[in-house]
Design a protein around this motif. Structure first.
Motif, mmCIF file in Angstrom:
data_model
loop_
_atom_site.group_PDB
_atom_site.id
_atom_site.type_symbol
_atom_site.label_atom_id
_atom_site.label_comp_id
_atom_site.label_asym_id
_atom_site.label_seq_id
_atom_site.Cartn_x
_atom_site.Cartn_y
_atom_site.Cartn_z
ATOM 1 N N ASP A 82 18.627 -0.345 12.016
ATOM 2 C CA ASP A 82 17.940 0.822 11.485
ATOM 3 C C ASP A 82 16.669 0.334 10.818
ATOM 4 O O ASP A 82 16.354 -0.854 10.828
ATOM 5 C CB ASP A 82 18.828 1.664 10.573
ATOM 6 C CG ASP A 82 19.141 1.031 9.231
ATOM 7 O OD1 ASP A 82 18.493 0.046 8.856
ATOM 8 O OD2 ASP A 82 20.045 1.527 8.543
ATOM 9 N N MET A 83 15.917 1.237 10.236
ATOM 10 C CA MET A 83 14.605 0.867 9.713
ATOM 11 C C MET A 83 14.677 -0.093 8.524
ATOM 12 O O MET A 83 13.718 -0.802 8.246
ATOM 13 C CB MET A 83 13.803 2.114 9.351
ATOM 14 C CG MET A 83 14.399 2.910 8.224
ATOM 15 S SD MET A 83 13.663 4.527 7.908
ATOM 16 C CE MET A 83 11.998 4.365 8.300
ATOM 17 N N LYS A 90 1.482 5.179 6.675
ATOM 18 C CA LYS A 90 0.442 4.310 7.221
ATOM 19 C C LYS A 90 0.419 4.343 8.744
ATOM 20 O O LYS A 90 -0.608 4.104 9.355
ATOM 21 C CB LYS A 90 0.653 2.872 6.741
ATOM 22 C CG LYS A 90 0.325 2.681 5.287
ATOM 23 C CD LYS A 90 0.549 1.253 4.870
ATOM 24 C CE LYS A 90 0.314 1.075 3.400
ATOM 25 N NZ LYS A 90 0.579 -0.295 2.945
ATOM 26 N N LEU A 91 1.577 4.624 9.345
ATOM 27 C CA LEU A 91 1.638 4.684 10.802
ATOM 28 C C LEU A 91 0.867 5.889 11.290
ATOM 29 O O LEU A 91 0.290 5.964 12.288
ATOM 30 C CB LEU A 91 3.075 4.772 11.290
ATOM 31 C CG LEU A 91 3.917 3.532 11.037
ATOM 32 C CD1 LEU A 91 5.359 3.791 11.468
ATOM 33 C CD2 LEU A 91 3.357 2.345 11.784
ATOM 34 N N ALA A 132 11.060 3.105 17.326
ATOM 35 C CA ALA A 132 11.998 2.969 18.453
ATOM 36 C C ALA A 132 11.616 1.803 19.356
ATOM 37 O O ALA A 132 12.480 1.055 19.828
ATOM 38 C CB ALA A 132 12.045 4.268 19.249
ATOM 39 N N VAL A 133 10.332 1.611 19.590
ATOM 40 C CA VAL A 133 9.861 0.502 20.424
ATOM 41 C C VAL A 133 10.133 -0.824 19.718
ATOM 42 O O VAL A 133 10.617 -1.786 20.321
ATOM 43 C CB VAL A 133 8.359 0.659 20.741
ATOM 44 C CG1 VAL A 133 7.800 -0.582 21.421
ATOM 45 C CG2 VAL A 133 8.133 1.893 21.604
ATOM 46 N N THR A 134 9.838 -0.870 18.428
ATOM 47 C CA THR A 134 10.059 -2.094 17.656
ATOM 48 C C THR A 134 11.528 -2.484 17.646
ATOM 49 O O THR A 134 11.860 -3.662 17.775
ATOM 50 C CB THR A 134 9.540 -1.915 16.218
ATOM 51 O OG1 THR A 134 8.157 -1.538 16.271
ATOM 52 C CG2 THR A 134 9.682 -3.190 15.409
ATOM 53 N N LYS A 135 12.421 -1.511 17.515
ATOM 54 C CA LYS A 135 13.863 -1.806 17.540
ATOM 55 C C LYS A 135 14.268 -2.470 18.852
ATOM 56 O O LYS A 135 15.074 -3.404 18.860
ATOM 57 C CB LYS A 135 14.671 -0.527 17.361
ATOM 58 C CG LYS A 135 14.711 0.007 15.963
ATOM 59 C CD LYS A 135 15.547 1.271 15.972
ATOM 60 C CE LYS A 135 15.842 1.817 14.636
ATOM 61 N NZ LYS A 135 16.678 3.017 14.706
ATOM 62 N N SER A 180 7.455 -2.832 12.404
ATOM 63 C CA SER A 180 6.867 -1.718 13.140
ATOM 64 C C SER A 180 5.474 -1.385 12.615
ATOM 65 O O SER A 180 4.534 -1.178 13.394
ATOM 66 C CB SER A 180 7.786 -0.498 13.033
ATOM 67 O OG SER A 180 7.225 0.604 13.679
ATOM 68 N N ALA A 181 5.326 -1.347 11.296
ATOM 69 C CA ALA A 181 4.028 -1.027 10.688
ATOM 70 C C ALA A 181 2.994 -2.105 10.988
ATOM 71 O O ALA A 181 1.851 -1.799 11.318
ATOM 72 C CB ALA A 181 4.190 -0.840 9.184
ATOM 73 N N HIS A 182 3.398 -3.383 10.897
ATOM 74 C CA HIS A 182 2.467 -4.483 11.185
ATOM 75 C C HIS A 182 2.015 -4.463 12.641
ATOM 76 O O HIS A 182 0.857 -4.760 12.933
ATOM 77 C CB HIS A 182 3.105 -5.839 10.868
ATOM 78 C CG HIS A 182 3.167 -6.149 9.410
ATOM 79 N ND1 HIS A 182 2.058 -6.385 8.633
ATOM 80 C CD2 HIS A 182 4.229 -6.262 8.575
ATOM 81 C CE1 HIS A 182 2.415 -6.632 7.397
ATOM 82 N NE2 HIS A 182 3.735 -6.562 7.325
#
Length: 129
Positions: free
Chosen positions: A35-36, A128-129, A81-84, A73-75
């Motif tokens: 999860d996040m 920020k996203l 979802a893609v980052t996971k 994900s933010a970086h």
């Protein structure tokens, strides 16, 4: 028309590669329950990176220090979802270790925490996203 060496897009145009192309069309990860707030960190010493895509290299570099999936994900400026999916690939290959959020309380698979500082940091990252 652009001159040689001049770009034809700007930062406001967004990414030129769509998220589904980064994951090769996959919408489901490798089966890891991420999860996040899940923390991920690079394994030391880790096996050699088999992926040539720059996103994988950047994730391994970022995770030399423990990061939450939301921070990664933010970086990367990629959807969560893609980052996971990408982080799950690296966990499967043994390049990253992961740890569930510090709170053991879950509600429908989402971590529940009473720490407002964590929730505010997550909210700031999402904005920020």
């Amino acid at each position: 028309m652009t001159r040689p060496g001049e770009t034809w897009f700007d930062d406001a145009a967004g990414p030129l590669i769509r998220p589904y192309a980064v994951t090769r069309g996959r919408t489901v990860g490798a089966g890891h329950d991420l999860d996040m707030l899940t923390l991920v960190v690079t394994v030391t010493p880790g096996p050699r990176l088999r992926h040539l895509e720059p996103e994988y290299t950047e994730i391994v570099r970022l995770c030399r220090e423990a990061q939450s999936v939301a921070e990664v994900s933010a970086h990367l400026n990629l959807p969560l979802a893609v980052t996971k999916i990408l982080v799950g690939d690296l966990i499967t290959e043994g390049l990253l270790n992961f740890r569930a959020p510090a709170s053991g309380d879950f509600n429908d698979g989402i971590a529940v925490t009473d720490d407002l500082n964590i929730l505010q940091a997550v909210l700031d990252g999402i904005r920020k996203l």
